[in-house]
Motif scaffolding. Structure first.
Motif, PDB file in Angstrom:
ATOM      1  N   TRP A   1      -1.493   1.942  -4.534  1.00  0.00           N
ATOM      2  CA  TRP A   1      -1.052   0.464  -4.558  1.00  0.00           C
ATOM      3  C   TRP A   1      -0.034   0.278  -5.452  1.00  0.00           C
ATOM      4  O   TRP A   1       0.304   0.860  -6.570  1.00  0.00           O
ATOM      5  N   TYR A   2       1.029  -0.593  -5.221  1.00  0.00           N
ATOM      6  CA  TYR A   2       2.088  -0.787  -6.093  1.00  0.00           C
ATOM      7  C   TYR A   2       2.342  -2.600  -5.890  1.00  0.00           C
ATOM      8  O   TYR A   2       1.902  -3.249  -4.820  1.00  0.00           O
ATOM      9  N   VAL A   3       2.751  -3.168  -6.773  1.00  0.00           N
ATOM     10  CA  VAL A   3       3.402  -4.390  -6.783  1.00  0.00           C
ATOM     11  C   VAL A   3       4.684  -4.341  -7.394  1.00  0.00           C
ATOM     12  O   VAL A   3       5.091  -3.646  -8.317  1.00  0.00           O
ATOM     13  N   LEU A   4       5.579  -5.211  -6.722  1.00  0.00           N
ATOM     14  CA  LEU A   4       6.977  -5.705  -7.206  1.00  0.00           C
ATOM     15  C   LEU A   4       6.707  -6.937  -7.873  1.00  0.00           C
ATOM     16  O   LEU A   4       6.286  -8.092  -7.258  1.00  0.00           O
ATOM     17  N   ILE A   5       6.876  -7.022  -9.175  1.00  0.00           N
ATOM     18  CA  ILE A   5       6.966  -8.242  -9.966  1.00  0.00           C
ATOM     19  C   ILE A   5       7.996  -8.854 -10.386  1.00  0.00           C
ATOM     20  O   ILE A   5       9.183  -7.980 -10.827  1.00  0.00           O
TER      21      ILE A   5
ATOM     22  N   VAL B   1      -6.294   5.187  13.164  1.00  0.00           N
ATOM     23  CA  VAL B   1      -5.344   4.178  13.022  1.00  0.00           C
ATOM     24  C   VAL B   1      -4.771   4.050  11.755  1.00  0.00           C
ATOM     25  O   VAL B   1      -5.439   4.295  10.869  1.00  0.00           O
ATOM     26  N   ARG B   2      -3.390   3.484  11.490  1.00  0.00           N
ATOM     27  CA  ARG B   2      -2.943   3.589  10.168  1.00  0.00           C
ATOM     28  C   ARG B   2      -2.487   1.947   9.756  1.00  0.00           C
ATOM     29  O   ARG B   2      -1.968   1.453  10.501  1.00  0.00           O
ATOM     30  N   ILE B   3      -3.469   1.812   8.566  1.00  0.00           N
ATOM     31  CA  ILE B   3      -3.265   0.232   8.233  1.00  0.00           C
ATOM     32  C   ILE B   3      -2.106   0.026   7.202  1.00  0.00           C
ATOM     33  O   ILE B   3      -2.062   0.664   6.236  1.00  0.00           O
ATOM     34  N   VAL B   4      -1.242  -0.922   7.646  1.00  0.00           N
ATOM     35  CA  VAL B   4       0.173  -0.953   6.901  1.00  0.00           C
ATOM     36  C   VAL B   4      -0.240  -2.381   6.237  1.00  0.00           C
ATOM     37  O   VAL B   4       0.047  -3.506   6.652  1.00  0.00           O
ATOM     38  N   ALA B   5      -0.789  -2.434   4.990  1.00  0.00           N
ATOM     39  CA  ALA B   5      -1.063  -3.681   4.143  1.00  0.00           C
ATOM     40  C   ALA B   5      -0.161  -3.941   2.972  1.00  0.00           C
ATOM     41  O   ALA B   5      -0.010  -3.138   2.139  1.00  0.00           O
ATOM     42  N   TYR B   6       0.222  -5.151   3.130  1.00  0.00           N
ATOM     43  CA  TYR B   6       1.292  -5.436   2.212  1.00  0.00           C
ATOM     44  C   TYR B   6       1.734  -7.056   2.274  1.00  0.00           C
ATOM     45  O   TYR B   6       1.192  -7.587   3.089  1.00  0.00           O
TER      46      TYR B   6
ATOM     47  N   ARG C   1      10.834  -3.223  -0.774  1.00  0.00           N
ATOM     48  CA  ARG C   1       9.820  -4.082  -0.480  1.00  0.00           C
ATOM     49  C   ARG C   1      10.309  -4.590   1.419  1.00  0.00           C
ATOM     50  O   ARG C   1       9.445  -4.912   2.097  1.00  0.00           O
ATOM     51  N   GLU C   2      11.535  -5.098   1.160  1.00  0.00           N
ATOM     52  CA  GLU C   2      11.885  -5.692   2.426  1.00  0.00           C
ATOM     53  C   GLU C   2      11.998  -4.757   3.653  1.00  0.00           C
ATOM     54  O   GLU C   2      12.358  -5.338   4.553  1.00  0.00           O
ATOM     55  N   GLY C   3      12.009  -3.478   3.011  1.00  0.00           N
ATOM     56  CA  GLY C   3      12.369  -2.498   4.335  1.00  0.00           C
ATOM     57  C   GLY C   3      10.982  -2.130   5.207  1.00  0.00           C
ATOM     58  O   GLY C   3      11.080  -1.733   6.097  1.00  0.00           O
ATOM     59  N   ILE C   4       9.879  -2.686   4.555  1.00  0.00           N
ATOM     60  CA  ILE C   4       8.685  -2.271   5.125  1.00  0.00           C
ATOM     61  C   ILE C   4       8.522  -2.799   6.838  1.00  0.00           C
ATOM     62  O   ILE C   4       8.356  -2.012   7.876  1.00  0.00           O
ATOM     63  N   SER C   5       9.161  -4.065   7.073  1.00  0.00           N
ATOM     64  CA  SER C   5       9.007  -4.667   8.291  1.00  0.00           C
ATOM     65  C   SER C   5       9.912  -3.947   9.276  1.00  0.00           C
ATOM     66  O   SER C   5       9.372  -3.376  10.272  1.00  0.00           O
ATOM     67  N   GLU C   6      10.889  -3.603   8.922  1.00  0.00           N
ATOM     68  CA  GLU C   6      11.817  -2.610  10.065  1.00  0.00           C
ATOM     69  C   GLU C   6      11.177  -1.067   9.964  1.00  0.00           C
ATOM     70  O   GLU C   6      11.055  -0.377  10.982  1.00  0.00           O
ATOM     71  N   ALA C   7      10.847  -0.572   8.808  1.00  0.00           N
ATOM     72  CA  ALA C   7      10.297   0.934   8.904  1.00  0.00           C
ATOM     73  C   ALA C   7       9.087   0.955   9.973  1.00  0.00           C
ATOM     74  O   ALA C   7       9.108   1.982  10.448  1.00  0.00           O
ATOM     75  N   GLN C   8       8.408  -0.068   9.900  1.00  0.00           N
ATOM     76  CA  GLN C   8       7.208  -0.286  10.925  1.00  0.00           C
ATOM     77  C   GLN C   8       7.581   0.046  12.358  1.00  0.00           C
ATOM     78  O   GLN C   8       6.862   0.921  13.246  1.00  0.00           O
ATOM     79  N   ASN C   9       8.823  -0.194  12.713  1.00  0.00           N
ATOM     80  CA  ASN C   9       9.181  -0.284  14.028  1.00  0.00           C
ATOM     81  C   ASN C   9       9.385   1.088  14.303  1.00  0.00           C
ATOM     82  O   ASN C   9       9.442   1.566  15.658  1.00  0.00           O
TER      83      ASN C   9
ATOM     84  N   SER D   1       0.838  -1.261   0.053  1.00  0.00           N
ATOM     85  CA  SER D   1      -0.149  -0.083   0.017  1.00  0.00           C
ATOM     86  C   SER D   1       0.963   1.226  -0.048  1.00  0.00           C
ATOM     87  O   SER D   1       2.179   1.130   0.381  1.00  0.00           O
ATOM     88  N   ARG D   2       0.357   2.459  -0.248  1.00  0.00           N
ATOM     89  CA  ARG D   2       1.148   3.552  -0.266  1.00  0.00           C
ATOM     90  C   ARG D   2       1.698   4.011   0.974  1.00  0.00           C
ATOM     91  O   ARG D   2       2.974   4.469   1.274  1.00  0.00           O
ATOM     92  N   LEU D   3       1.055   3.587   2.099  1.00  0.00           N
ATOM     93  CA  LEU D   3       1.448   3.771   3.466  1.00  0.00           C
ATOM     94  C   LEU D   3       2.585   3.080   3.842  1.00  0.00           C
ATOM     95  O   LEU D   3       3.647   3.536   4.427  1.00  0.00           O
ATOM     96  N   SER D   4       2.617   1.879   3.229  1.00  0.00           N
ATOM     97  CA  SER D   4       3.654   0.834   3.507  1.00  0.00           C
ATOM     98  C   SER D   4       4.970   1.664   2.815  1.00  0.00           C
ATOM     99  O   SER D   4       6.066   1.673   3.400  1.00  0.00           O
ATOM    100  N   VAL D   5       4.796   1.952   1.493  1.00  0.00           N
ATOM    101  CA  VAL D   5       6.036   2.856   1.009  1.00  0.00           C
ATOM    102  C   VAL D   5       6.389   3.999   1.405  1.00  0.00           C
ATOM    103  O   VAL D   5       7.440   4.256   1.714  1.00  0.00           O
ATOM    104  N   ASP D   6       5.406   4.831   1.987  1.00  0.00           N
ATOM    105  CA  ASP D   6       5.649   5.950   2.665  1.00  0.00           C
ATOM    106  C   ASP D   6       6.400   5.793   4.203  1.00  0.00           C
ATOM    107  O   ASP D   6       7.458   6.349   4.289  1.00  0.00           O
ATOM    108  N   PHE D   7       6.318   4.742   4.685  1.00  0.00           N
ATOM    109  CA  PHE D   7       6.901   4.263   5.848  1.00  0.00           C
ATOM    110  C   PHE D   7       8.523   3.952   5.562  1.00  0.00           C
ATOM    111  O   PHE D   7       9.535   4.401   6.129  1.00  0.00           O
ATOM    112  N   VAL D   8       8.652   3.250   4.580  1.00  0.00           N
ATOM    113  CA  VAL D   8       9.930   3.110   3.949  1.00  0.00           C
ATOM    114  C   VAL D   8      10.809   4.239   3.491  1.00  0.00           C
ATOM    115  O   VAL D   8      11.900   4.397   3.701  1.00  0.00           O
TER     116      VAL D   8
END
Ligand code: FAD
Ligand code: S2G
Ligand code: ZN
Length: 472
Positions: free
Chosen positions: A283-287, A377-382, A334-342, A259-266
């Protein structure tokens, strides 16, 4: 250590030596909390055996003295499964000294590794002989094969190669009574009764300690193409994966929704990441497409698929990576989302799966319900669309209090898990249950399934010493 009998400690030291024991509080710390410090416990002792025989001897002693064991690999699990409880009476058994690659067999396409081997090391060992071990996830630099097996890890290549269960041919396990089960067979076919390895894969250390495994190898890929694609909706992503899969078949090896918010966090918290587009999109997809043929026409295939989708309004922008550096940068996003959420306060994690076709409706209805009940609340969907697996994480409203937000954790969880159940989904797609989802599993799983799981647990671990308080 004070909680342990002296002769127990002496006998443990006779097995693993001083090198295999972590006794002082300072050195113990890294074994007592998980990667994101969401769980913390106390241990009477940390033991680091160097071989299967040493693991078996330690388990026998714990069985004899009735001391609970917590198996531990890289401590990257996200459900607190590898962390001891607060009693200070449990022993953490770390597999991190058992890192051997026992055999690489290119004729039978297998690799035999010890449980403490880091996933990335196994990937590299396969590449050295022109093969691929395809399990790939953000923690691959520190998670271990034993942890991957115990959690039946998934990651980004499941849509092409399956999860850890699908990649495993044989296991070596130390049972709760200390017996060593040697099931290290590399046979593709072995139909002689119950497939016992599948009891231990995904058991999260509650049925025994996995000490080694025979894993499948695949042909190395020699051409890869990667695209970052903007979409107007999650529904468009589900339609797009159908188009790309129809066109490219098994060449489709990655399809990650963000989602855009996931990308913003990263972009906000993970350095060296930049948005390939000037416009923002919802929305974005990495293919990723890959093929064993060098110079396979992957770019042309992907451009053909994206071109058609663009005409149908399913895609609003797309860029094909033109260099290794750009491929790495896109995956880092993509892989930075997990860390960024913290960095945005507590991240209430929900690793759910629903039928792929239900992903858009799940997101739409659950977003609505959450925002109606928990304003701001902010929903981080990915996540891994091809597997119907969404990481549907909730961060606190900007500027709100962490404690007040965490107090809503159960209420938020029930909104999400009730929606998951309505869509015939699962409350844990790839991370397991650990201690985090034990209560939720009791609430949402079928009672007969839970009874069958308890019967297996009681049969294999009648004293309940294997990772108590996890899963069941
Ligand atoms: P640990 O955390 O040490 O242990 C996990 C569980 O396995 C515990 O219950 C422990 O008791 C048990 N265990 C460990 N070793 C053994 C053994 N030898 N025998 C028996 N039981 C054992 N997971 C995914 O599936 N997909 C992802 O995409 C993904 N992405 C991630 C990204 C990040 C940034 C992070 C931090 C984690 C991610 N994870 C993902 C979660 C985690 O990496 C996996 O669950 C991984 O398999 C855990 O491995 P580990 O060695 O760290 O296990
Ligand atoms: C991933 C990590 C989960 C999370 O990145 O695919 O499995 O919610 C996850 O941080
Ligand atoms: Zn994941």
């Amino acid at each position: 250590m004070s909680a342990l009998p002296d002769d127990f400690i002496r006998e443990i030291e006779a097995v693993v030596g001083a090198v295999g024991m972590v006794c002082d509080a300072e050195r113990m710390q890294s074994y007592l909390s998980d990667w994101r410090n969401a769980y913390r416990g106390e241990a009477a002792l940390v033991v680091r055996p160097a071989s299967t025989e040493e693991v078996a001897a330690v388990v026998r002693l714990c069985n004899q003295y009735e001391i609970a064991l917590v198996p531990q690999g890289g401590n990257t699990g996200l459900c607190g499964g590898s962390i001891p409880d607060a009693s200070g009476t449990q022993v953490v058994l770390s597999l991190t000294r058992m890192t051997g690659i026992r055999e690489v067999d290119t004729e039978n396409e297998t690799i035999t590794v010890e449980a403490g081997a880091i996933l990335q090391t196994v990937q590299e060992a396969a590449a050295e002989v022109g093969r691929l071990f395809p399990l790939s996830l953000g923690a691959e630099g520190s998670c271990t094969v034993g942890g991957n097996l115990a959690t039946n890890a998934g990651g980004t290549a499941v849509l092409r190669y399956g999860n850890m269960r699908d990649l495993t041919l044989g296991l070596e396990v130390v049972l709760p009574d200390g017996q060593i089960w040697n099931g290290l067979r590399g046979l593709r076919k072995d139909n002689t009764g119950y497939d016992l390895k599948h009891l231990f894969i995904g058991s999260e250390g509650t049925l025994g300690i996995i000490t080694a495994a025979v894993l499948k190898l695949y042909p190395a890929v020699r051409s890869v193409t990667t695209a970052w694609v903007a979409l107007p909706s999650a529904h468009a992503a589900v339609q797009l994966i159908g188009i790309i899969r129809g066109l490219c078949g098994d060449r489709l090896t990655g399809f990650e929704l963000m989602s855009r918010l996931s990308v913003d966090f990263v972009l906000r918290h993970v350095g060296a990441c930049s948005d390939p587009f000037t416009e923002t999109h919802p929305w974005y997809v990495l293919i990723e497409l890959s093929d064993t043929q060098p110079d396979a026409p992957l770019n042309e295939l992907l451009e053909q698929g994206l071109g058609g989708a663009l005409e149908r309004g399913l895609v609003t922008d797309a860029v094909l990576a033109s260099s290794e550096a750009q491929v790495a940068a896109l995956w880092a996003m993509r892989e930075g989302i997990s860390e960024a959420q913290n960095h945005e306060g507590p991240s209430l994690k929900h690793d759910i799966s629903v039928p792929v076709s239900c992903i858009p409706a799940f997101i739409q209805t659950t977003d609505q319900r959450l925002l109606d009940q928990f304003a701001g609340v902010r929903i981080v969907a990915y996540g891994h669309v091809g597997d119907g697996n969404l990481h549907y994480n909730v961060s606190k409203p900007v500027g709100s209090d962490d404690t007040a937000f965490k107090a809503q954790q159960d209420a938020i969880m029930h909104v999400i898990y009730e929606a998951t159940t309505r869509f015939q989904g699962s409350i844990s797609a790839e991370h397991g249950l650990g201690q985090a989802k034990r209560a939720a599993a009791k609430h949402y799983k079928d009672p007969l399934e839970l009874a069958l799981m308890r019967a297996i647990k009681t049969t294999l671990d009648p004293k309940g010493l294997m990772n108590p308080g996890k899963v069941l």
